[in-house]
Motif scaffolding. Sequence first.
Motif, mmCIF file in Angstrom:
data_model
loop_
_atom_site.group_PDB
_atom_site.id
_atom_site.type_symbol
_atom_site.label_atom_id
_atom_site.label_comp_id
_atom_site.label_asym_id
_atom_site.label_seq_id
_atom_site.Cartn_x
_atom_site.Cartn_y
_atom_site.Cartn_z
ATOM 1 N N GLY A 248 21.955 50.175 71.899
ATOM 2 C CA GLY A 248 21.855 50.166 70.446
ATOM 3 C C GLY A 248 20.547 49.576 69.958
ATOM 4 N N SER A 249 19.974 50.181 68.967
ATOM 5 C CA SER A 249 18.752 49.675 68.366
ATOM 6 C C SER A 249 18.722 50.152 66.935
ATOM 7 C CB SER A 249 17.543 50.175 69.132
ATOM 8 O OG SER A 249 16.384 49.631 68.584
ATOM 9 N N SER A 250 18.206 49.350 66.055
ATOM 10 C CA SER A 250 18.212 49.701 64.643
ATOM 11 C C SER A 250 16.804 49.639 64.091
ATOM 12 C CB SER A 250 19.119 48.729 63.898
ATOM 13 O OG SER A 250 18.992 48.911 62.520
ATOM 14 N N ALA A 251 16.503 50.504 63.129
ATOM 15 C CA ALA A 251 15.181 50.502 62.507
ATOM 16 C C ALA A 251 14.945 49.200 61.749
ATOM 17 C CB ALA A 251 15.055 51.692 61.563
ATOM 18 N N ARG A 252 16.014 48.495 61.397
ATOM 19 C CA ARG A 252 15.888 47.226 60.689
ATOM 20 C C ARG A 252 15.198 46.178 61.565
ATOM 21 N NH1 ARG A 252 20.913 43.373 59.570
ATOM 22 N NH2 ARG A 252 19.716 41.520 59.167
ATOM 23 N N TYR A 253 15.376 46.252 62.834
ATOM 24 C CA TYR A 253 14.841 45.261 63.762
ATOM 25 C C TYR A 253 13.542 45.773 64.378
ATOM 26 C CZ TYR A 253 19.497 43.447 63.123
ATOM 27 O OH TYR A 253 20.655 42.964 62.569
ATOM 28 N N VAL A 254 12.467 45.653 63.600
ATOM 29 C CA VAL A 254 11.157 46.113 64.047
ATOM 30 C C VAL A 254 10.257 44.895 64.203
ATOM 31 C CG1 VAL A 254 9.139 47.528 63.484
ATOM 32 C CG2 VAL A 254 11.431 48.335 62.903
ATOM 33 N N CYS A 255 9.580 44.824 65.327
ATOM 34 C CA CYS A 255 8.692 43.709 65.647
ATOM 35 C C CYS A 255 7.371 43.844 64.877
ATOM 36 C CB CYS A 255 8.431 43.726 67.152
ATOM 37 S SG CYS A 255 7.346 42.405 67.697
ATOM 38 N N ASP A 256 6.616 42.749 64.810
ATOM 39 C CA ASP A 256 5.294 42.776 64.180
ATOM 40 C C ASP A 256 4.344 43.734 64.892
ATOM 41 O OD1 ASP A 256 6.109 40.938 62.313
ATOM 42 O OD2 ASP A 256 5.337 39.219 63.430
ATOM 43 N N CYS A 257 4.611 44.004 66.180
ATOM 44 C CA CYS A 257 3.746 44.916 66.937
ATOM 45 C C CYS A 257 4.042 46.379 66.597
ATOM 46 C CB CYS A 257 3.885 44.674 68.431
ATOM 47 S SG CYS A 257 5.459 45.212 69.137
ATOM 48 N N GLY A 258 5.082 46.610 65.785
ATOM 49 C CA GLY A 258 5.392 47.966 65.344
ATOM 50 C C GLY A 258 6.477 48.654 66.143
ATOM 51 N N LEU A 259 6.917 48.065 67.245
ATOM 52 C CA LEU A 259 7.969 48.667 68.068
ATOM 53 C C LEU A 259 9.336 48.161 67.629
ATOM 54 C CD1 LEU A 259 6.305 48.371 71.568
ATOM 55 C CD2 LEU A 259 6.504 50.413 70.156
ATOM 56 N N ARG A 260 10.354 48.993 67.847
ATOM 57 C CA ARG A 260 11.713 48.557 67.563
ATOM 58 C C ARG A 260 12.155 47.580 68.637
ATOM 59 N NH1 ARG A 260 15.546 53.501 66.620
ATOM 60 N NH2 ARG A 260 13.999 54.626 67.787
ATOM 61 N N ALA A 261 12.811 46.526 68.218
ATOM 62 C CA ALA A 261 13.313 45.530 69.155
ATOM 63 C C ALA A 261 14.561 46.068 69.852
ATOM 64 C CB ALA A 261 13.632 44.243 68.417
ATOM 65 N N LYS A 262 14.794 45.594 71.063
ATOM 66 C CA LYS A 262 15.984 45.986 71.825
ATOM 67 C C LYS A 262 17.064 44.928 71.652
ATOM 68 C CE LYS A 262 14.019 48.660 75.601
ATOM 69 N NZ LYS A 262 13.902 48.770 77.064
ATOM 70 N N MET A 263 18.313 45.401 71.706
ATOM 71 C CA MET A 263 19.440 44.477 71.602
ATOM 72 C C MET A 263 19.848 44.011 72.997
ATOM 73 S SD MET A 263 23.318 45.030 70.220
ATOM 74 C CE MET A 263 23.020 44.928 68.471
ATOM 75 N N TYR A 264 20.116 42.714 73.099
ATOM 76 C CA TYR A 264 20.594 42.107 74.332
ATOM 77 C C TYR A 264 21.799 41.239 74.008
ATOM 78 C CZ TYR A 264 16.103 43.437 76.342
ATOM 79 O OH TYR A 264 15.017 44.144 76.785
ATOM 80 N N THR A 265 22.539 40.872 75.026
ATOM 81 C CA THR A 265 23.649 39.943 74.873
ATOM 82 C C THR A 265 23.356 38.717 75.695
ATOM 83 O OG1 THR A 265 25.188 41.759 74.555
ATOM 84 C CG2 THR A 265 26.137 39.633 75.161
ATOM 85 N N SER A 266 23.438 37.563 75.082
ATOM 86 C CA SER A 266 23.190 36.293 75.754
ATOM 87 C C SER A 266 24.419 35.884 76.550
ATOM 88 C CB SER A 266 22.879 35.208 74.718
ATOM 89 O OG SER A 266 22.883 33.935 75.326
ATOM 90 N N TRP A 267 24.202 35.403 77.763
ATOM 91 C CA TRP A 267 25.299 34.848 78.562
ATOM 92 C C TRP A 267 24.975 33.417 78.949
ATOM 93 C CZ3 TRP A 267 29.528 36.970 77.656
ATOM 94 C CH2 TRP A 267 29.597 38.346 77.411
ATOM 95 N N SER A 268 24.173 32.748 78.119
ATOM 96 C CA SER A 268 23.885 31.340 78.346
ATOM 97 C C SER A 268 25.116 30.522 77.966
ATOM 98 C CB SER A 268 22.684 30.905 77.512
ATOM 99 O OG SER A 268 23.017 30.936 76.136
ATOM 100 N N LEU A 269 25.166 29.277 78.425
ATOM 101 C CA LEU A 269 26.296 28.419 78.080
ATOM 102 C C LEU A 269 26.317 28.080 76.596
ATOM 103 C CD1 LEU A 269 26.442 25.986 81.127
ATOM 104 C CD2 LEU A 269 28.014 27.839 80.562
#
Length: 110
Positions: free
Chosen positions: A11-32
């Motif tokens: 999943g990726s959304s146009a709303r989540y665009v980095c300053d470099c112009g690329l769309r950000a990728k979604m990840y899931t954190s499994w940290s404590l």
Amino acid sequence: MASRSATSSRGSSARYVCDCGLRAKMYTSWSLKNPGRSFYTCSQNSDIRCDYFEWYDGGFEGRHGEVITHLNSRRIYLEAKIELLEEKIVQLEAELATKKEKKVARKKQL
């Protein structure tokens, strides 16, 4: 966020665009600290160091968070135990090889 503590989703959304112009990728954190929380980050462009990071959700509260945290802690414990057992196997295999070598050497002496 370390790469081994996060998993990517398609999943990726146009709303989540980095300053470099690329769309950000979604990840899931499994940290404590943030188990099961989704976030967006941009790590696609190796030429530019991107610092874009945004949580996707508000996290888990109450019983859901407790269960996820417990399961994640259990996973970490079991991974450590597996590592110790694998080290013990290597040690025992080395001892067995040494004993076999001694046995062969004794047979040659007789």
